[in-house]
Write a protein that holds these residues in place. Structure first.
Motif, PDB file in Angstrom:
ATOM      1  N   TRP A  47       0.840  -1.198   0.000  1.00 30.60           N
ATOM      2  CA  TRP A  47       0.000   0.000   0.000  1.00 30.60           C
ATOM      3  C   TRP A  47       0.878   1.254   0.000  1.00 30.60           C
ATOM      4  CZ3 TRP A  47      -4.856   1.338  -0.938  1.00 30.60           C
ATOM      5  CH2 TRP A  47      -5.276   2.622  -0.584  1.00 30.60           C
ATOM      6  N   GLY A  48       0.602   2.152  -0.943  1.00 32.21           N
ATOM      7  CA  GLY A  48       1.358   3.380  -1.053  1.00 32.21           C
ATOM      8  C   GLY A  48       2.508   3.310  -2.032  1.00 32.21           C
ATOM      9  N   TYR A  49       2.838   2.104  -2.494  1.00 35.86           N
ATOM     10  CA  TYR A  49       3.919   1.987  -3.474  1.00 35.86           C
ATOM     11  C   TYR A  49       3.484   2.597  -4.805  1.00 35.86           C
ATOM     12  CZ  TYR A  49       7.482   0.011  -6.508  1.00 35.86           C
ATOM     13  OH  TYR A  49       8.482  -0.135  -7.436  1.00 35.86           O
ATOM     14  N   MET A  50       2.287   2.232  -5.246  1.00 42.19           N
ATOM     15  CA  MET A  50       1.670   2.864  -6.415  1.00 42.19           C
ATOM     16  C   MET A  50       0.668   3.908  -5.931  1.00 42.19           C
ATOM     17  SD  MET A  50       1.152  -0.118  -9.260  1.00 42.19           S
ATOM     18  CE  MET A  50       2.383  -1.388  -9.522  1.00 42.19           C
ATOM     19  N   PRO A  51       0.181   4.769  -6.838  1.00 42.62           N
ATOM     20  CA  PRO A  51      -0.761   5.807  -6.419  1.00 42.62           C
ATOM     21  C   PRO A  51      -1.978   5.236  -5.700  1.00 42.62           C
ATOM     22  CG  PRO A  51      -0.001   6.239  -8.647  1.00 42.62           C
ATOM     23  CD  PRO A  51       0.534   4.886  -8.268  1.00 42.62           C
ATOM     24  N   THR A  52      -2.409   5.910  -4.654  1.00 40.49           N
ATOM     25  CA  THR A  52      -3.604   5.501  -3.917  1.00 40.49           C
ATOM     26  C   THR A  52      -4.828   6.309  -4.334  1.00 40.49           C
ATOM     27  OG1 THR A  52      -2.988   6.969  -2.098  1.00 40.49           O
ATOM     28  CG2 THR A  52      -2.307   4.659  -1.933  1.00 40.49           C
ATOM     29  N   ASN A  53      -4.646   7.222  -5.269  1.00 41.97           N
ATOM     30  CA  ASN A  53      -5.775   7.908  -5.912  1.00 41.97           C
ATOM     31  C   ASN A  53      -6.219   7.042  -7.089  1.00 41.97           C
ATOM     32  OD1 ASN A  53      -6.814   9.620  -8.258  1.00 41.97           O
ATOM     33  ND2 ASN A  53      -6.952  11.083  -6.559  1.00 41.97           N
ATOM     34  N   PRO A  54      -7.490   6.632  -7.119  1.00 43.49           N
ATOM     35  CA  PRO A  54      -7.908   5.687  -8.162  1.00 43.49           C
ATOM     36  C   PRO A  54      -7.730   6.204  -9.585  1.00 43.49           C
ATOM     37  CG  PRO A  54      -9.800   6.510  -6.925  1.00 43.49           C
ATOM     38  CD  PRO A  54      -8.580   6.927  -6.177  1.00 43.49           C
ATOM     39  N   ASN A  55      -7.942   7.498  -9.800  1.00 47.92           N
ATOM     40  CA  ASN A  55      -7.777   8.040 -11.142  1.00 47.92           C
ATOM     41  C   ASN A  55      -6.319   8.019 -11.580  1.00 47.92           C
ATOM     42  OD1 ASN A  55     -10.549   8.596 -11.424  1.00 47.92           O
ATOM     43  ND2 ASN A  55     -10.319  10.573 -10.392  1.00 47.92           N
ATOM     44  N   LEU A  57      -4.008   5.994 -10.342  1.00 48.03           N
ATOM     45  CA  LEU A  57      -3.622   4.599 -10.493  1.00 48.03           C
ATOM     46  C   LEU A  57      -4.057   4.076 -11.860  1.00 48.03           C
ATOM     47  CD1 LEU A  57      -2.487   1.962  -9.324  1.00 48.03           C
ATOM     48  CD2 LEU A  57      -4.772   1.527  -8.365  1.00 48.03           C
ATOM     49  N   ARG A  58      -5.299   4.350 -12.217  1.00 48.73           N
ATOM     50  CA  ARG A  58      -5.818   3.909 -13.518  1.00 48.73           C
ATOM     51  C   ARG A  58      -4.983   4.487 -14.664  1.00 48.73           C
ATOM     52  NH1 ARG A  58      -9.576   0.047 -15.423  1.00 48.73           N
ATOM     53  NH2 ARG A  58      -9.878   0.526 -17.614  1.00 48.73           N
ATOM     54  N   LYS A  59      -4.627   5.743 -14.539  1.00 49.84           N
ATOM     55  CA  LYS A  59      -3.840   6.410 -15.584  1.00 49.84           C
ATOM     56  C   LYS A  59      -2.490   5.733 -15.764  1.00 49.84           C
ATOM     57  CE  LYS A  59      -1.772  10.892 -16.761  1.00 49.84           C
ATOM     58  NZ  LYS A  59      -1.579  12.302 -16.314  1.00 49.84           N
ATOM     59  N   GLU A  60      -1.812   5.431 -14.655  1.00 50.96           N
ATOM     60  CA  GLU A  60      -0.483   4.836 -14.737  1.00 50.96           C
ATOM     61  C   GLU A  60      -0.532   3.417 -15.318  1.00 50.96           C
ATOM     62  OE1 GLU A  60       2.337   6.216 -14.335  1.00 50.96           O
ATOM     63  OE2 GLU A  60       1.794   8.087 -13.333  1.00 50.96           O
ATOM     64  N   ILE A  61      -1.559   2.667 -14.949  1.00 51.69           N
ATOM     65  CA  ILE A  61      -1.674   1.295 -15.440  1.00 51.69           C
ATOM     66  C   ILE A  61      -2.052   1.271 -16.918  1.00 51.69           C
ATOM     67  CG2 ILE A  61      -2.900  -0.906 -15.191  1.00 51.69           C
ATOM     68  CD1 ILE A  61      -1.098  -0.396 -12.833  1.00 51.69           C
ATOM     69  N   THR A  62      -3.053   2.060 -17.287  1.00 49.11           N
ATOM     70  CA  THR A  62      -3.580   1.987 -18.652  1.00 49.11           C
ATOM     71  C   THR A  62      -2.668   2.629 -19.674  1.00 49.11           C
ATOM     72  OG1 THR A  62      -4.900   3.997 -18.286  1.00 49.11           O
ATOM     73  CG2 THR A  62      -5.976   1.882 -17.876  1.00 49.11           C
ATOM     74  N   LYS A  63      -1.896   3.616 -19.283  1.00 51.22           N
ATOM     75  CA  LYS A  63      -1.030   4.248 -20.291  1.00 51.22           C
ATOM     76  C   LYS A  63       0.092   3.306 -20.738  1.00 51.22           C
ATOM     77  CE  LYS A  63       2.300   6.926 -17.493  1.00 51.22           C
ATOM     78  NZ  LYS A  63       2.690   8.320 -17.117  1.00 51.22           N
ATOM     79  N   ARG A  64       0.292   2.240 -19.984  1.00 53.66           N
ATOM     80  CA  ARG A  64       1.248   1.206 -20.388  1.00 53.66           C
ATOM     81  C   ARG A  64       0.540  -0.018 -20.950  1.00 53.66           C
ATOM     82  NH1 ARG A  64       2.959   3.972 -15.902  1.00 53.66           N
ATOM     83  NH2 ARG A  64       5.167   4.637 -15.865  1.00 53.66           N
ATOM     84  N   ASP A  65      -0.768   0.102 -21.127  1.00 53.73           N
ATOM     85  CA  ASP A  65      -1.584  -0.988 -21.672  1.00 53.73           C
ATOM     86  C   ASP A  65      -1.455  -2.252 -20.836  1.00 53.73           C
ATOM     87  OD1 ASP A  65      -3.444  -2.024 -23.444  1.00 53.73           O
ATOM     88  OD2 ASP A  65      -1.921  -2.819 -24.801  1.00 53.73           O
ATOM     89  N   LEU A  66      -1.472  -2.067 -19.509  1.00 54.65           N
ATOM     90  CA  LEU A  66      -1.425  -3.181 -18.579  1.00 54.65           C
ATOM     91  C   LEU A  66      -2.770  -3.337 -17.886  1.00 54.65           C
ATOM     92  CD1 LEU A  66       2.048  -2.447 -16.905  1.00 54.65           C
ATOM     93  CD2 LEU A  66       1.563  -4.223 -18.606  1.00 54.65           C
ATOM     94  N   GLN A  67      -2.907  -4.423 -17.124  1.00 53.89           N
ATOM     95  CA  GLN A  67      -4.060  -4.645 -16.259  1.00 53.89           C
ATOM     96  C   GLN A  67      -3.579  -4.773 -14.817  1.00 53.89           C
ATOM     97  OE1 GLN A  67      -7.506  -4.914 -16.826  1.00 53.89           O
ATOM     98  NE2 GLN A  67      -7.007  -4.012 -18.815  1.00 53.89           N
ATOM     99  N   LEU A  68      -4.436  -4.370 -13.886  1.00 53.80           N
ATOM    100  CA  LEU A  68      -4.171  -4.594 -12.465  1.00 53.80           C
ATOM    101  C   LEU A  68      -5.012  -5.781 -12.031  1.00 53.80           C
ATOM    102  CD1 LEU A  68      -2.829  -3.611  -9.805  1.00 53.80           C
ATOM    103  CD2 LEU A  68      -4.921  -2.317  -9.385  1.00 53.80           C
ATOM    104  N   LEU A  69      -4.378  -6.794 -11.452  1.00 52.60           N
ATOM    105  CA  LEU A  69      -5.119  -8.019 -11.213  1.00 52.60           C
ATOM    106  C   LEU A  69      -5.131  -8.499  -9.781  1.00 52.60           C
ATOM    107  CD1 LEU A  69      -2.580 -10.609 -11.762  1.00 52.60           C
ATOM    108  CD2 LEU A  69      -2.583  -8.866 -13.517  1.00 52.60           C
ATOM    109  N   ASN A  95     -11.481  -0.971  -2.188  1.00 55.59           N
ATOM    110  CA  ASN A  95     -12.130   0.264  -2.619  1.00 55.59           C
ATOM    111  C   ASN A  95     -11.298   0.953  -3.708  1.00 55.59           C
ATOM    112  OD1 ASN A  95     -14.102   2.473  -2.357  1.00 55.59           O
ATOM    113  ND2 ASN A  95     -12.393   3.609  -1.462  1.00 55.59           N
ATOM    114  N   LEU A  96      -9.982   0.995  -3.515  1.00 57.97           N
ATOM    115  CA  LEU A  96      -9.103   1.604  -4.515  1.00 57.97           C
ATOM    116  C   LEU A  96      -9.210   0.863  -5.843  1.00 57.97           C
ATOM    117  CD1 LEU A  96      -6.778   3.438  -5.467  1.00 57.97           C
ATOM    118  CD2 LEU A  96      -5.188   1.778  -4.434  1.00 57.97           C
ATOM    119  N   MET A  97      -9.115  -0.448  -5.821  1.00 57.49           N
ATOM    120  CA  MET A  97      -9.169  -1.209  -7.070  1.00 57.49           C
ATOM    121  C   MET A  97     -10.526  -1.071  -7.742  1.00 57.49           C
ATOM    122  SD  MET A  97      -6.840  -4.621  -6.367  1.00 57.49           S
ATOM    123  CE  MET A  97      -7.980  -5.402  -5.208  1.00 57.49           C
TER     124      MET A  97
END
Length: 301
Positions: A47-55, A57-69, A95-97
């Motif tokens: 927790w806290g390693y990646m962004p804890t703001n959902p927007n 987090l989504r931006k960082e994951i999707t801009k690399r065309d990855l999925q969070l699983l 809640n974050l995911m």
């Protein structure tokens, strides 16, 4: 179709409170290298390693065309006084995911590994005397069921339990007990090949035994030579990691061909997460990630 992911722990970003934390590689580099080495997804990390703001987090994951699983959530389940804190932690992560749009991701629930000195010291060589009493098992399982039910009811997110060396659910017998005591509709199993082997078991047998409970899979290899060297020096769990007990895939004792054949034969079509746990600052994570992905390709995945 089986999809292949990696996780921050392969870059030394671990959930433990270590002095080497300052040497952790930033999440941006980790996500970049996960993408560059041919993976399709990632787990969240501590927790806290990646962004804890959902927007964000989504931006960082999707801009690399990855999925969070999935997201690893350690809880000291043997201690009833820790259950509320653990529930709050799991709900925060779920809640974050959920808000970030990853409602299919898992809560990867685990013991608060490396928090009990005897278990940390004797990882890979646990005896029954070091285990939980029946009463403690009931407390442990009750906490796991409660967390899984709450997360499912609130967000529709499923929970898998990750057996783990240096925790109270390490050996095949301990995993058997937890599976018997938890609700099969609420708590699945995250089968980690390396931890299962390090804990004294055969991952292929585990896959056969628990196929219906296995909802999530971690590919990790196990080097028995490194384990034996650590044992000779009376080393603890972290000493074994430092010696490379979790080696590159295909260089250890896990029969991954048999594992893949079983997964295919039983119709597993979800994620496989590669994890090569290292301590911060160890080795060349990107090169290992590439070697691991290339190895998995030889298995047809």
């Amino acid at each position: 179709m089986i999809k292949i992911a990696n996780a921050p722990c392969s870059w030394g970003a671990l959930e433990f409170d270590l002095e080497e934390k300052s040497e952790e590689i930033g999440f941006e580099q980790v996500l970049d290298e996960i993408k560059e080495t041919g993976y399709l997804g990632t787990e969240l990390g501590d927790w806290g390693y990646m962004p804890t703001n959902p927007n964000l987090l989504r931006k960082e994951i999707t801009k690399r065309d990855l999925q969070l699983l999935g997201a690893f959530v350690p809880v000291a389940l043997a201690d009833a006084s820790k259950h509320l804190e653990g529930l709050e932690s799991a709900m925060r992560v779920a809640n974050l995911m959920h808000k970030a749009g990853y409602g299919d991701a898992f809560i990867v629930l685990a013991d608060d590994n490396a928090s009990v000195a005897e278990r940390t010291k004797n990882a890979g060589r646990i005896t029954p005397e070091m285990g939980l009493s029946q009463a403690q098992w009931e407390v442990f399982a009750k906490g796991a069921n409660q967390i899984a039910r709450a997360v499912k009811d609130a967000f529709g997110i499923r929970t898998v339990f990750h057996h783990h060396c240096a925790g109270y659910v390490e050996t095949p017998q301990e995993i058997d007990t937890l599976m018997e005591l938890t609700d099969p509709d609420l708590v699945g199993l995250c089968l980690d090949m390396g931890h299962y082997a390090f804990g004294g078991g055969d991952p292929v047998k585990a896959l056969k035994t628990y196929r219906d409970r296995i909802w999530h899979v971690h590919f990790k290899d196990y080097d028995p030579v490194a384990a034996q060297e650590s044992r000779k020096e009376d080393g603890d769990y972290f000493d074994a990691i430092q010696r490379g007990v979790f080696c590159e895939l295909g260089k250890g004792a896990v029969d991954f061909k048999a594992v893949v054949d079983l997964l295919n034969d039983t119709g597993y079509d979800d994620w496989v997460v590669v994890e090569q746990d290292i301590l911060p600052g160890m080795g060349n994570p990107k090169a290992c990630a590439k070697a691991n992905r290339d190895y998995i390709k030889t298995l047809g995945l």
